[in-house]
Design a protein around this motif. Structure first.
Motif, PDB file in Angstrom:
ATOM      1  N   GLU A 110       0.832  -1.210   0.000  1.00 37.15           N
ATOM      2  CA  GLU A 110       0.000   0.000   0.000  1.00 37.15           C
ATOM      3  C   GLU A 110       0.861   1.252   0.000  1.00 37.15           C
ATOM      4  O   GLU A 110       0.546   2.247  -0.637  1.00 37.15           O
ATOM      5  CB  GLU A 110      -0.913  -0.018   1.239  1.00 37.15           C
ATOM      6  N   PHE A 111       1.998   1.199   0.717  1.00 42.36           N
ATOM      7  CA  PHE A 111       2.862   2.380   0.861  1.00 42.36           C
ATOM      8  C   PHE A 111       4.169   2.172   0.100  1.00 42.36           C
ATOM      9  O   PHE A 111       4.650   1.040  -0.036  1.00 42.36           O
ATOM     10  CB  PHE A 111       3.156   2.646   2.337  1.00 42.36           C
ATOM     11  N   PRO A 112       4.787   3.264  -0.392  1.00 39.56           N
ATOM     12  CA  PRO A 112       6.062   3.137  -1.108  1.00 39.56           C
ATOM     13  C   PRO A 112       7.194   2.731  -0.162  1.00 39.56           C
ATOM     14  O   PRO A 112       7.091   2.912   1.050  1.00 39.56           O
ATOM     15  CB  PRO A 112       6.298   4.554  -1.649  1.00 39.56           C
ATOM     16  N   CYS A 113       8.254   2.150  -0.707  1.00 36.04           N
ATOM     17  CA  CYS A 113       9.416   1.812   0.140  1.00 36.04           C
ATOM     18  C   CYS A 113      10.699   2.062  -0.638  1.00 36.04           C
ATOM     19  O   CYS A 113      11.377   1.133  -1.072  1.00 36.04           O
ATOM     20  CB  CYS A 113       9.335   0.369   0.652  1.00 36.04           C
ATOM     21  N   ASN A 114      10.992   3.331  -0.805  1.00 35.16           N
ATOM     22  CA  ASN A 114      12.257   3.729  -1.412  1.00 35.16           C
ATOM     23  C   ASN A 114      13.252   4.053  -0.299  1.00 35.16           C
ATOM     24  O   ASN A 114      12.860   4.277   0.851  1.00 35.16           O
ATOM     25  CB  ASN A 114      12.055   4.955  -2.308  1.00 35.16           C
ATOM     26  N   TRP A 115      14.537   4.093  -0.651  1.00 37.88           N
ATOM     27  CA  TRP A 115      15.542   4.404   0.360  1.00 37.88           C
ATOM     28  C   TRP A 115      15.228   5.781   0.942  1.00 37.88           C
ATOM     29  O   TRP A 115      15.027   6.757   0.228  1.00 37.88           O
ATOM     30  CB  TRP A 115      16.946   4.409  -0.241  1.00 37.88           C
ATOM     31  N   GLY A 116      15.167   5.870   2.252  1.00 41.13           N
ATOM     32  CA  GLY A 116      14.827   7.115   2.926  1.00 41.13           C
ATOM     33  C   GLY A 116      13.419   7.110   3.494  1.00 41.13           C
ATOM     34  O   GLY A 116      13.082   7.948   4.327  1.00 41.13           O
ATOM     35  N   ASP A 117      12.586   6.146   3.040  1.00 43.66           N
ATOM     36  CA  ASP A 117      11.229   6.048   3.594  1.00 43.66           C
ATOM     37  C   ASP A 117      11.250   5.331   4.939  1.00 43.66           C
ATOM     38  O   ASP A 117      12.036   4.404   5.152  1.00 43.66           O
ATOM     39  CB  ASP A 117      10.315   5.259   2.639  1.00 43.66           C
ATOM     40  N   ASP A 118      10.361   5.758   5.801  1.00 43.09           N
ATOM     41  CA  ASP A 118      10.160   5.053   7.069  1.00 43.09           C
ATOM     42  C   ASP A 118       9.284   3.842   6.764  1.00 43.09           C
ATOM     43  O   ASP A 118       8.182   3.997   6.231  1.00 43.09           O
ATOM     44  CB  ASP A 118       9.468   5.979   8.072  1.00 43.09           C
ATOM     45  N   LEU A 119       9.778   2.656   7.044  1.00 44.39           N
ATOM     46  CA  LEU A 119       9.028   1.455   6.683  1.00 44.39           C
ATOM     47  C   LEU A 119       7.719   1.367   7.451  1.00 44.39           C
ATOM     48  O   LEU A 119       7.645   1.709   8.632  1.00 44.39           O
ATOM     49  CB  LEU A 119       9.865   0.199   6.967  1.00 44.39           C
ATOM     50  N   SER A 120       6.681   0.910   6.770  1.00 50.87           N
ATOM     51  CA  SER A 120       5.395   0.716   7.441  1.00 50.87           C
ATOM     52  C   SER A 120       5.311  -0.730   7.934  1.00 50.87           C
ATOM     53  O   SER A 120       6.157  -1.574   7.613  1.00 50.87           O
ATOM     54  CB  SER A 120       4.237   1.021   6.481  1.00 50.87           C
ATOM     55  N   SER A 121       4.259  -1.007   8.690  1.00 51.62           N
ATOM     56  CA  SER A 121       4.080  -2.347   9.265  1.00 51.62           C
ATOM     57  C   SER A 121       4.036  -3.423   8.186  1.00 51.62           C
ATOM     58  O   SER A 121       4.558  -4.516   8.361  1.00 51.62           O
ATOM     59  CB  SER A 121       2.799  -2.372  10.105  1.00 51.62           C
ATOM     60  N   GLU A 122       3.432  -3.116   7.040  1.00 54.22           N
ATOM     61  CA  GLU A 122       3.328  -4.126   5.968  1.00 54.22           C
ATOM     62  C   GLU A 122       4.715  -4.510   5.434  1.00 54.22           C
ATOM     63  O   GLU A 122       4.964  -5.686   5.127  1.00 54.22           O
ATOM     64  CB  GLU A 122       2.432  -3.625   4.833  1.00 54.22           C
ATOM     65  N   HIS A 123       5.622  -3.536   5.349  1.00 51.31           N
ATOM     66  CA  HIS A 123       6.988  -3.838   4.884  1.00 51.31           C
ATOM     67  C   HIS A 123       7.726  -4.681   5.923  1.00 51.31           C
ATOM     68  O   HIS A 123       8.393  -5.660   5.579  1.00 51.31           O
ATOM     69  CB  HIS A 123       7.773  -2.535   4.639  1.00 51.31           C
ATOM     70  N   GLU A 124       7.584  -4.270   7.184  1.00 50.46           N
ATOM     71  CA  GLU A 124       8.266  -5.004   8.261  1.00 50.46           C
ATOM     72  C   GLU A 124       7.770  -6.438   8.327  1.00 50.46           C
ATOM     73  O   GLU A 124       8.560  -7.385   8.460  1.00 50.46           O
ATOM     74  CB  GLU A 124       8.022  -4.283   9.594  1.00 50.46           C
ATOM     75  N   ARG A 125       6.459  -6.622   8.212  1.00 45.73           N
ATOM     76  CA  ARG A 125       5.894  -7.975   8.309  1.00 45.73           C
ATOM     77  C   ARG A 125       6.259  -8.829   7.094  1.00 45.73           C
ATOM     78  O   ARG A 125       6.437 -10.039   7.221  1.00 45.73           O
ATOM     79  CB  ARG A 125       4.381  -7.899   8.496  1.00 45.73           C
ATOM     80  N   TYR A 126       6.396  -8.199   5.922  1.00 47.90           N
ATOM     81  CA  TYR A 126       6.834  -8.972   4.750  1.00 47.90           C
ATOM     82  C   TYR A 126       8.222  -9.551   4.989  1.00 47.90           C
ATOM     83  O   TYR A 126       8.472 -10.739   4.742  1.00 47.90           O
ATOM     84  CB  TYR A 126       6.846  -8.102   3.490  1.00 47.90           C
ATOM     85  N   LEU A 127       9.129  -8.706   5.489  1.00 48.69           N
ATOM     86  CA  LEU A 127      10.503  -9.172   5.736  1.00 48.69           C
ATOM     87  C   LEU A 127      10.521 -10.315   6.746  1.00 48.69           C
ATOM     88  O   LEU A 127      11.239 -11.310   6.576  1.00 48.69           O
ATOM     89  CB  LEU A 127      11.366  -8.012   6.246  1.00 48.69           C
ATOM     90  N   VAL A 128       9.703 -10.185   7.791  1.00 49.55           N
ATOM     91  CA  VAL A 128       9.710 -11.165   8.881  1.00 49.55           C
ATOM     92  C   VAL A 128       8.942 -12.428   8.521  1.00 49.55           C
ATOM     93  O   VAL A 128       9.418 -13.540   8.732  1.00 49.55           O
ATOM     94  CB  VAL A 128       9.106 -10.525  10.164  1.00 49.55           C
ATOM     95  N   GLU A 129       7.736 -12.256   7.982  1.00 52.06           N
ATOM     96  CA  GLU A 129       6.830 -13.389   7.804  1.00 52.06           C
ATOM     97  C   GLU A 129       7.010 -14.108   6.479  1.00 52.06           C
ATOM     98  O   GLU A 129       6.817 -15.324   6.405  1.00 52.06           O
ATOM     99  CB  GLU A 129       5.374 -12.911   7.942  1.00 52.06           C
TER     100      GLU A 129
END
Length: 467
Positions: free
Chosen positions: A329-348
């Motif tokens: 849902e949210f962008p993830c370029n270098w410099g962005d504060d990661l959202s919960s969806e990005h963190e959970r993708y990496l972990v889960e």
């Protein structure tokens, strides 16, 4: 009836049959036939009920007619081996005393399923349900585990103020504390509120963190931890935010980034292991009723090594996933504060285990974090968990006075009331590090509950300060 000493239900269920026993508690259910009644009693000491068998020849049925779900009673009798399924022992009642009745027409917790939303409306009664009894017993155990861990590792419990005049997080997120008459506020010549006649003689707020004062403790006692309530006036109606929550914040002198990550991993594993060892019945109930994968997930955290992942590598992994068709849902370029969806993708999905992410861009992290030699990143160490996302936020703190002052000036942080904090860098400054763990985030993970409002007895959220 009180000639016998009361036995808690948790102890009664493990006692040897053949003895006289007295139990007291609240009725979960009552059923029976013309000759015998069965009362399921719970006193909060365990998820399990004890069955009280009432022979109507010994105790007339009329005398217990007012015993319905929710009533409070005492029951005395012989503890015997149970004839029925579901319990090893039961009590053959000889005396029953009714302390308080609960009108079945109005008592809100009748024996049926209730939604979490409904239970939040009756937060004064929801601790009597199986689910919230389990959550609150686990909450106690997690608090005990936290104190046990730090005590055994030589940390000192350090009480930081709840009322503070320092503001390093932005005034918009702080609740003001005042004794001023809000209907007649005195203003100064610039039109600003004059706080000189207020209780503290200056603007004061509820704390958002005990970290800054915790750093003072670490530079004297070596290693401290705080564990207390903190407050954020964010208008966030999400399942992950509260206006009042509890934080654990250790601060340690002479600790570097690797040692900090070791501490974060060891501490959180200790807490999860404590839950598995000391809350088995409650976890089994929550595993069956709330989250079928709970116990397996808890065991996997204890048994696995956490990934240590620089932010830049994490961004590369996320961008590769997007190229392969993953949608966020949210962008993830270098410099962005990661959202919960990005963190959970990496972990889960990517690593399938907890991740400690490090070396975040300087701009998205707090002013006190130590800047790396590249000048672009800081020595942050955030622990990311399945289901939750970020559960711990930590960093090495900048101990150099000139570097810290430069960062404060660049960010325009008002430091007029924080001379005491800067003194730790003026007088005997030392390398140090620490982290913050939101207690309710830990509780969400350990219980499998889906909403942070359901792991604290009386949640404080926008437009809600009931009970």
């Amino acid at each position: 009836m009180d000639s016998l000493k009361r036995t808690k239900v948790v102890d009664a269920l493990n006692a040897t049959a053949g003895q006289k026993i007295l139990v007291k508690g609240w009725v979960r259910t009552r059923r029976g036939n013309k000759s015998v009644g069965f009362i399921a009693l719970n006193d909060g000491s365990t998820i399990k009920n004890i069955q009280i068998v009432v022979d109507f020849e010994k105790i007339p049925e009329d005398s217990i007619k007012t015993i319905t779900t929710g009533a409070c009673i005492a029951a005395e009798g012989e503890l015997v081996e149970s004839q029925g399924k579901g319990q090893a022992v039961e009590i053959l009642a000889e005396k029953i005393e009714i302390y308080g009745t609960a009108d079945p027409e109005t008592y809100p917790l009748q024996k049926k399923g209730h939604s979490m939303e409904y239970l939040r409306e009756i937060a004064h009664l929801r601790p009597r349900t199986n689910t919230f009894g389990a959550v609150l017993r686990i909450r106690h155990n997690m608090a005990y585990a936290i104190h046990t861990y730090f005590h055994e590792h030589g940390y000192y419990y350090f009480h930081t103020p709840i009322i503070t005049a320092s503001d390093c997080e932005g005034a918009g997120q702080m609740f003001q504390v005042t004794t001023k008459n809000l209907y007649d506020l005195k203003k100064d010549e610039n039109g600003s509120i004059d706080y000189r006649d207020d209780f503290f003689g200056k603007q004061a707020s509820l704390t958002v963190s005990g970290q800054l004062e915790g750093e003072l403790g670490a530079t004297a006692l070596g290693a401290i931890y705080t564990f207390g309530p903190t407050f954020r006036a964010e208008n966030s109606n999400t399942p992950r935010h509260l206006a009042e929550f509890w934080m654990i914040e250790p601060e340690i002198a002479f600790m570097d980034k690797t040692e900090l990550m070791d501490l974060e991993e060891d501490f959180v594993k200790f807490c999860v292991r404590w839950a598995l060892d000391h809350c088995a019945d409650d976890l089994e109930f929550l595993n069956n009723m709330i989250d079928k994968g709970l116990i397996e997930r808890l065991k996997s955290v204890v048994d696995t090594e956490f990934v240590r992942l620089p932010y830049t590598e994490g961004i590369n992994i996320l961008q590769d996933a997007i190229k392969k068709g993953k949608k966020f849902e949210f962008p993830c370029n270098w410099g962005d504060d990661l959202s919960s969806e990005h963190e959970r993708y990496l972990v889960e999905e990517h690593f399938k285990r907890p991740v400690i992410m490090t070396d975040y861009p300087r701009e998205i992290k707090a002013f006190y974090m130590k800047i790396n030699e590249d000048g672009k990143t800081v020595q942050g160490t955030d622990v990311l968990f399945p289901q939750i996302g970020e559960i711990i936020g930590g960093s090495v703190r900048e101990e150099d006075y000139d570097k810290l002052m430069k960062e404060i000036e660049v960010r325009n942080i008002p430091m007029k009331d924080m001379w005491w904090y800067l003194d730790t860098r003026r007088y005997g400054s030392c390398p140090h590090a620490g982290f913050g763990l939101g207690f309710e985030r830990l509780m969400l993970f350990v219980t499998g509950m889906q909403n942070i409002r359901d792991v604290i007895p009386f949640p404080r959220t926008p437009n809600n300060a009931e009970f």
